[in-house]
Design a protein around this motif. Structure first.
Motif, PDB file in Angstrom:
ATOM      1  N   VAL A 152       0.840  -1.200   0.000  1.00 13.03           N
ATOM      2  CA  VAL A 152       0.000   0.000   0.000  1.00 13.03           C
ATOM      3  C   VAL A 152       0.878   1.254   0.000  1.00 13.03           C
ATOM      4  O   VAL A 152       0.628   2.201  -0.740  1.00 13.03           O
ATOM      5  N   VAL A 153       1.928   1.245   0.816  1.00 12.82           N
ATOM      6  CA  VAL A 153       2.864   2.372   0.869  1.00 12.82           C
ATOM      7  C   VAL A 153       3.544   2.551  -0.487  1.00 12.82           C
ATOM      8  O   VAL A 153       3.616   3.662  -1.022  1.00 12.82           O
ATOM      9  N   LEU A 154       4.024   1.455  -1.067  1.00 11.86           N
ATOM     10  CA  LEU A 154       4.678   1.552  -2.373  1.00 11.86           C
ATOM     11  C   LEU A 154       3.698   1.989  -3.456  1.00 11.86           C
ATOM     12  O   LEU A 154       4.064   2.735  -4.364  1.00 11.86           O
ATOM     13  N   GLY A 155       2.449   1.544  -3.353  1.00 13.34           N
ATOM     14  CA  GLY A 155       1.433   1.986  -4.308  1.00 13.34           C
ATOM     15  C   GLY A 155       1.225   3.497  -4.238  1.00 13.34           C
ATOM     16  O   GLY A 155       1.119   4.161  -5.258  1.00 13.34           O
ATOM     17  N   ALA A 156       1.179   4.026  -3.018  1.00 13.94           N
ATOM     18  CA  ALA A 156       1.021   5.476  -2.856  1.00 13.94           C
ATOM     19  C   ALA A 156       2.237   6.215  -3.404  1.00 13.94           C
ATOM     20  O   ALA A 156       2.107   7.282  -3.999  1.00 13.94           O
ATOM     21  N   LEU A 157       3.414   5.659  -3.205  1.00 13.17           N
ATOM     22  CA  LEU A 157       4.642   6.306  -3.667  1.00 13.17           C
ATOM     23  C   LEU A 157       4.916   6.072  -5.152  1.00 13.17           C
ATOM     24  O   LEU A 157       5.859   6.649  -5.698  1.00 13.17           O
ATOM     25  N   SER A 158       4.117   5.240  -5.807  1.00 12.36           N
ATOM     26  CA  SER A 158       4.372   4.946  -7.222  1.00 12.36           C
ATOM     27  C   SER A 158       4.002   6.104  -8.136  1.00 12.36           C
ATOM     28  O   SER A 158       4.434   6.143  -9.287  1.00 12.36           O
ATOM     29  N   ASP A 159       3.222   7.042  -7.638  1.00 15.66           N
ATOM     30  CA  ASP A 159       2.861   8.209  -8.438  1.00 15.66           C
ATOM     31  C   ASP A 159       3.950   9.275  -8.292  1.00 15.66           C
ATOM     32  O   ASP A 159       4.287   9.650  -7.173  1.00 15.66           O
ATOM     33  N   PRO A 160       4.517   9.768  -9.400  1.00 18.20           N
ATOM     34  CA  PRO A 160       5.603  10.752  -9.308  1.00 18.20           C
ATOM     35  C   PRO A 160       5.233  12.023  -8.546  1.00 18.20           C
ATOM     36  O   PRO A 160       6.064  12.578  -7.836  1.00 18.20           O
ATOM     37  N   LEU A 161       3.994  12.487  -8.659  1.00 17.37           N
ATOM     38  CA  LEU A 161       3.593  13.693  -7.934  1.00 17.37           C
ATOM     39  C   LEU A 161       3.626  13.431  -6.424  1.00 17.37           C
ATOM     40  O   LEU A 161       4.112  14.250  -5.652  1.00 17.37           O
ATOM     41  N   ARG A 162       3.117  12.278  -6.004  1.00 17.29           N
ATOM     42  CA  ARG A 162       3.113  11.957  -4.576  1.00 17.29           C
ATOM     43  C   ARG A 162       4.535  11.751  -4.063  1.00 17.29           C
ATOM     44  O   ARG A 162       4.872  12.180  -2.959  1.00 17.29           O
ATOM     45  N   LEU A 163       5.368  11.136  -4.862  1.00 17.29           N
ATOM     46  CA  LEU A 163       6.765  10.959  -4.461  1.00 17.29           C
ATOM     47  C   LEU A 163       7.467  12.317  -4.376  1.00 17.29           C
ATOM     48  O   LEU A 163       8.270  12.562  -3.465  1.00 17.29           O
ATOM     49  N   PHE A 164       7.126  13.235  -5.266  1.00 14.72           N
ATOM     50  CA  PHE A 164       7.660  14.595  -5.208  1.00 14.72           C
ATOM     51  C   PHE A 164       7.265  15.268  -3.897  1.00 14.72           C
ATOM     52  O   PHE A 164       8.081  15.910  -3.241  1.00 14.72           O
ATOM     53  N   VAL A 165       5.986  15.138  -3.511  1.00 15.06           N
ATOM     54  CA  VAL A 165       5.485  15.731  -2.267  1.00 15.06           C
ATOM     55  C   VAL A 165       6.259  15.184  -1.076  1.00 15.06           C
ATOM     56  O   VAL A 165       6.728  15.937  -0.215  1.00 15.06           O
ATOM     57  N   VAL A 166       6.428  13.879  -1.017  1.00 18.70           N
ATOM     58  CA  VAL A 166       7.135  13.242   0.106  1.00 18.70           C
ATOM     59  C   VAL A 166       8.586  13.695   0.130  1.00 18.70           C
ATOM     60  O   VAL A 166       9.118  14.068   1.178  1.00 18.70           O
ATOM     61  N   ARG A 167       9.228  13.691  -1.011  1.00 16.29           N
ATOM     62  CA  ARG A 167      10.643  14.097  -1.077  1.00 16.29           C
ATOM     63  C   ARG A 167      10.817  15.556  -0.645  1.00 16.29           C
ATOM     64  O   ARG A 167      11.729  15.895   0.100  1.00 16.29           O
ATOM     65  N   LYS A 168       9.917  16.428  -1.097  1.00 19.49           N
ATOM     66  CA  LYS A 168       9.998  17.839  -0.723  1.00 19.49           C
ATOM     67  C   LYS A 168       9.817  17.994   0.790  1.00 19.49           C
ATOM     68  O   LYS A 168      10.545  18.756   1.427  1.00 19.49           O
ATOM     69  N   LEU A 169       8.879  17.275   1.368  1.00 19.17           N
ATOM     70  CA  LEU A 169       8.702  17.329   2.822  1.00 19.17           C
ATOM     71  C   LEU A 169       9.940  16.810   3.554  1.00 19.17           C
ATOM     72  O   LEU A 169      10.321  17.340   4.594  1.00 19.17           O
ATOM     73  N   LEU A 170      10.542  15.785   3.023  1.00 22.34           N
ATOM     74  CA  LEU A 170      11.720  15.201   3.677  1.00 22.34           C
ATOM     75  C   LEU A 170      12.945  16.107   3.614  1.00 22.34           C
ATOM     76  O   LEU A 170      13.705  16.191   4.578  1.00 22.34           O
ATOM     77  N   LEU A 171      13.131  16.786   2.498  1.00 20.14           N
ATOM     78  CA  LEU A 171      14.387  17.508   2.272  1.00 20.14           C
ATOM     79  C   LEU A 171      14.299  19.022   2.412  1.00 20.14           C
ATOM     80  O   LEU A 171      15.308  19.667   2.675  1.00 20.14           O
ATOM     81  N   GLU A 172      13.114  19.594   2.219  1.00 23.47           N
ATOM     82  CA  GLU A 172      13.030  21.046   2.132  1.00 23.47           C
ATOM     83  C   GLU A 172      12.113  21.698   3.156  1.00 23.47           C
ATOM     84  O   GLU A 172      11.920  22.911   3.112  1.00 23.47           O
ATOM     85  N   ARG A 173      11.555  20.918   4.049  1.00 22.71           N
ATOM     86  CA  ARG A 173      10.576  21.530   4.951  1.00 22.71           C
ATOM     87  C   ARG A 173      11.180  22.637   5.788  1.00 22.71           C
ATOM     88  O   ARG A 173      12.345  22.580   6.169  1.00 22.71           O
ATOM     89  N   GLU A 174      10.352  23.635   6.020  1.00 23.86           N
ATOM     90  CA  GLU A 174      10.770  24.825   6.757  1.00 23.86           C
ATOM     91  C   GLU A 174      10.084  24.895   8.113  1.00 23.86           C
ATOM     92  O   GLU A 174      10.495  25.643   8.982  1.00 23.86           O
ATOM     93  N   GLU A 175       9.005  24.139   8.257  1.00 22.99           N
ATOM     94  CA  GLU A 175       8.237  24.084   9.494  1.00 22.99           C
ATOM     95  C   GLU A 175       7.963  22.620   9.795  1.00 22.99           C
ATOM     96  O   GLU A 175       8.280  21.739   8.997  1.00 22.99           O
ATOM     97  N   PHE A 176       7.319  22.369  10.929  1.00 20.73           N
ATOM     98  CA  PHE A 176       7.007  20.990  11.289  1.00 20.73           C
ATOM     99  C   PHE A 176       6.095  20.342  10.256  1.00 20.73           C
ATOM    100  O   PHE A 176       6.300  19.202   9.864  1.00 20.73           O
ATOM    101  N   ASP A 177       5.058  21.061   9.813  1.00 21.37           N
ATOM    102  CA  ASP A 177       4.168  20.549   8.772  1.00 21.37           C
ATOM    103  C   ASP A 177       3.799  21.690   7.823  1.00 21.37           C
ATOM    104  O   ASP A 177       3.979  22.855   8.138  1.00 21.37           O
ATOM    105  N   HIS A 178       3.323  21.316   6.633  1.00 24.04           N
ATOM    106  CA  HIS A 178       3.085  22.313   5.589  1.00 24.04           C
ATOM    107  C   HIS A 178       1.721  22.155   4.940  1.00 24.04           C
ATOM    108  O   HIS A 178       1.249  21.040   4.743  1.00 24.04           O
ATOM    109  N   PRO A 179       1.116  23.296   4.526  1.00 24.39           N
ATOM    110  CA  PRO A 179      -0.147  23.243   3.781  1.00 24.39           C
ATOM    111  C   PRO A 179       0.125  22.898   2.311  1.00 24.39           C
ATOM    112  O   PRO A 179       1.255  23.012   1.827  1.00 24.39           O
ATOM    113  N   CYS A 180      -0.923  22.501   1.607  1.00 21.39           N
ATOM    114  CA  CYS A 180      -0.789  22.119   0.193  1.00 21.39           C
ATOM    115  C   CYS A 180      -0.179  23.226  -0.658  1.00 21.39           C
ATOM    116  O   CYS A 180       0.588  22.952  -1.574  1.00 21.39           O
TER     117      CYS A 180
END
Length: 127
Positions: A36-64
């Motif tokens: 299920v996790v890999l299925g969610a990450l199989s979409d490039p847009l979703r993987l982009f979102v996760v990667r951006k949160l992992l590497l570029e976050r400026e706060e604890f959590d971010h809005p869309c």
């Protein structure tokens, strides 16, 4: 000739604020399923979102809106919900705004190394 692996990017870890709204419904750590996790990450847009949160976050959590994605709100809602329901991100409601962060500790506890793989992913080059 041996290949040289690119360096693994550093995942940004920020402390959790003292007061947070309750998270939206999500699977418990023990309920996370790799397919299920890999299925969610199989979409490039979703993987982009996760990667951006992992590497570029400026706060604890971010809005869309922080992600700068040029997609209809309904499309983004679908993608964020898929990530949350798979257990990849945690979302909290702040008034009318939902904010997200990656469940790094939960994913690492269940699937060691998965977070590093997501962080190391490179989006395809634009033609």
């Amino acid at each position: 000739m041996p290949s040289i692996a690119p360096p693994v990017p550093t995942v940004k870890v920020l402390p959790e604020p003292d007061v947070l709204p309750e998270p939206l419904p999500e699977p418990a750590v023990g309920e996370l399923r790799l397919e299920v996790v890999l299925g969610a990450l199989s979409d490039p847009l979703r993987l982009f979102v996760v990667r951006k949160l992992l590497l570029e976050r400026e706060e604890f959590d971010h809005p869309c809106g922080w992600f700068g994605l040029d997609r209809p709100k309904s499309s983004l809602t679908h993608h964020f919900r898929a990530l949350r329901e798979a257990g990849v991100i945690r979302q909290r409601q702040y008034g009318l705004e939902r904010r997200s962060h990656v469940r790094v500790d939960d994913l690492e506890a269940r699937f060691p190394g998965l977070v590093a793989l997501a962080a190391a992913w490179q989006p395809p080059a634009a033609d």
